[in-house]
Design an enzyme around this catalytic site. Structure first.
Site, mmCIF file in Angstrom:
data_model
loop_
_atom_site.group_PDB
_atom_site.id
_atom_site.type_symbol
_atom_site.label_atom_id
_atom_site.label_comp_id
_atom_site.label_asym_id
_atom_site.label_seq_id
_atom_site.Cartn_x
_atom_site.Cartn_y
_atom_site.Cartn_z
ATOM 1 C CG ASP A 168 2.667 36.762 49.259
ATOM 2 O OD1 ASP A 168 3.605 37.479 48.913
ATOM 3 O OD2 ASP A 168 2.088 35.978 48.460
ATOM 4 C CB THR A 196 3.384 40.375 47.791
ATOM 5 O OG1 THR A 196 2.753 40.103 46.536
ATOM 6 C CG2 THR A 196 2.986 41.758 48.257
ATOM 7 C CG ASP A 197 5.109 38.020 52.667
ATOM 8 O OD1 ASP A 197 4.478 39.052 52.956
ATOM 9 O OD2 ASP A 197 4.789 36.889 53.074
ATOM 10 C CG LEU A 198 10.367 36.795 49.118
ATOM 11 C CD1 LEU A 198 10.631 35.781 48.019
ATOM 12 C CD2 LEU A 198 11.417 36.652 50.224
#
Length: 424
Positions: A168, A196-198
Site C-alpha cells: 500500500d 489503497t488496499d481498502l
C-alpha cells in the site's frame, strides 16, 4: 453444486436475506486488500473458506500488539497459538479458517477439491506464482469451468511491473497519492490508514459480484485482474482529470482546498475544527453569526470565493486569531444548526464516543472462542434499515480445518494422517 442459486426468500421490512447465501468463496489472500474484499462477500452471506499457511497463518496474525486477551475458556487445541491480533480481527469476520500446505501434492489435492466445490477464488499472490503451483487461472478453470477467479496484485497481470510485490505505502508513493498528501512546506506523507488496499478490496468485491452475474448469464468462468496501482490511479479522481484534461500538476495543500477558502482545519484554544464554507452564503454566516466579524463580508479581499482564494493567507490568519480565543466546544455550539459545514477533529476514542455511533449501532460485540467478547466495527451498510449479521467471529488459525475436510469427503483417518504430515 457450483454457483448455487441465490437465496430466494422474500425480503421483508426487517431487511433482506443474505444475497450471497449458497455461494462458496475460496480465500487465498493475506493482509488487507484481499481479506477486506472477502470479508465483504462473507458479510453478504457467502461461505468464505480462508486458506492459511499451516504454522503461522495470515501475516497479520503476528502483527501484535495490540491483541485481544486470551480467554481462560479458549479451546484446548488452540492453546499453542499467540493471542488474536487486533489487525487480523478487523478484516476476517464471518469466515472459516483452514490450513493447507499446497506445495505438497497431497495439499494440492485438497485445494483442487476446494476449487471444484467453490464459486469464487480470490488470491493475492505475485502474478504467475500460483500458476507455478498448479493453481493458476488456467489450471482452475479446467477443474471448474464456472469459477470466478479474482487476482489481486500490486501492478496487474501484465506490464513491466507484473512480478513486483504490491505494498500500500509504495503504491501511494508511485501512483500520486503521497504527492498530494501533507502540508505544502513539508515532505510528502502517507495516509493514516492503508486506503489503497481498502479501495482495491472494494473494487475487487464489486468485480466479483459482476463476475457471478456473468456466470449466471454465460455459464462460463471469469478471470478478474484487480491491482493496487490502477486502483490508486482511479482514486485520484478529479486530480487525475485535472492533469489528463488540462495538464495541471497537483500539489500538497494539507487540509486546505486549492479552489475554496476557507476550507481547512483551524486551531481553537484546545483543539481543532474542520470548516468548509464553500459558497458566499456560508461565508456570510461564518463571518456574521459565528465569528462575529461582519466586516469580512464586505471586505474587498473576501467578497467572492475567487478573491478569498487570492487572499487565502490573510483570511486564514484572521479566522485563526478569532477561533483561538475560545475552546473547541464553544465553537461547536456556535456552528451547530447554522448550515456552515464543520466538524471537530476527533481522536479514535472520541470518534467511537460520537452519538451517531450509538444511534446507528455502528459497532457490534461478538463472542470469540479464544478472546471472549470482542467489539468490532459493524458492516457499514443497512438494507431496509437492517445490517447483515455477523454470523461468525474471526476464526482462530485452522479452526475449521476438520469441518471443511469432512465436507470435502476426507475420512477421519485421512485427516489425521494429513495432520501428522503437517499437510493441513
Amino acid at each position: 453444486m457450483i454457483l448455487r442459486s441465490l437465496i430466494s426468500t422474500q425480503c421483508n421490512d426487517q431487511g433482506i436475506p443474505p444475497p450471497l447465501s449458497g455461494i462458496r468463496v475460496l480465500d487465498l489472500t493475506r493482509v488487507l486488500a484481499g481479506p477486506s474484499c472477502t470479508m465483504l462477500l462473507a458479510d453478504m452471506g457467502a461461505d468464505v473458506i480462508k486458506v492459511e499457511e499451516v504454522t503461522r497463518g495470515d501475516d497479520t496474525r503476528s502483527w501484535l500488539p495490540p491483541s485481544a486477551p486470551v480467554s481462560p475458556n479458549s479451546p484446548k487445541e488452540s492453546s499453542h497459538l499467540p493471542p488474536e491480533s487486533a489487525y487480523f480481527l478487523a478484516v476476517n469476520r464471518n469466515k472459516r479458517s483452514i490450513t493447507v500446505n499446497f506445495k505438497d501434492p497431497a495439499g494440492l489435492e485438497v485445494m483442487q477439491r476446494l476449487v471444484r466445490s467453490s464459486d469464487v477464488l480470490v488470491e493475492n499472490f505475485i502474478a504467475g506464482k500460483l500458476s507455478g503451483m498448479g493453481l493458476g487461472w488456467e489450471d482452475c478453470k479446467v477443474l471448474n469451468p464456472r469459477l470466478v477467479y479474482a487476482s489481486i496484485t500490486g501492478y496487474g497481470q501484465t506490464g513491466p511491473y507484473r512480478e513486483a510485490a504490491g505494498y500500500d505505502v509504495i503504491i501511494e508513493a508511485e501512483a500520486g497519492l503521497m504527492h498530494i498528501t501533507g502540508e505544502p512546506d513539508r515532505p510528502p506523507s502517507k495516509v493514516g490508514v492503508a486506503v489503497t488496499d481498502l479501495m482495491t478490496g472494494l473494487y475487487a468485491h464489486g468485480a466479483i459480484l459482476a463476475g457471478l452475474r456473468s456466470v449466471q448469464h454465460t455459464g462460463k468462468g471469469v478471470w478478474i485482474d484487480c491491482n493496487l496501482f490502477e486502483t490508486q490511479l482511479a482514486g485520484l479522481a478529479n486530480i487525475a482529470s485535472n492533469f489528463l484534461i488540462a495538464g495541471k500538476e497537483a500539489s500538497r495543500h494539507g487540509t486546505a482546498h486549492p479552489s475554496i477558502v476557507p476550507y481547512q482545519v483551524f486551531p481553537c484554544k484546545d483543539g481543532f475544527l474542520m470548516i468548509g464554507a464553500g459558497n458566499d452564503k456560508q461565508f456570510r454566516l461564518l463571518a456574521e453569526r459565528i465569528l462575529e466579524k461582519p466586516e469580512l463580508v464586505d471586505d474587498a479581499r473576501f467578497v467572492s470565493n475567487t478573491m478569498r482564494v487570492a487572499n487565502r493567507e490573510a483570511l486564514v490568519d484572521i479566522i485563526t486569531q478569532v477561533l483561538q480565543r475560545h475552546e473547541r466546544d464553544y465553537w461547536i455550539d456556535r456552528f451547530t444548526g447554522l448550515g456552515v459545514p464543520f466538524g471537530p477533529i476527533n481522536d479514535i476514542q472520541q470518534s467511537f464516543a460520537h452519538p451517531q455511533v450509538g444511534a446507528r449501532q455502528a459497532t457490534v460485540e461478538v463472542d470469540h472462542p479464544r478472546a471472549g467478547k470482542v467489539r468490532m466495527v459493524a458492516p457499514p451498510v443497512t438494507y431496509n434499515g437492517k445490517r447483515m449479521p455477523v454470523r461468525r467471529p474471526p476464526p482462530w488459525l485452522s479452526q475449521h480445518t476438520k469441518e471443511v475436510m469432512l465436507e470435502l469427503g476426507y475420512s477421519q483417518n485421512e485427516i489425521a494422517e494429513l495432520r501428522a504430515r503437517q499437510i493441513i
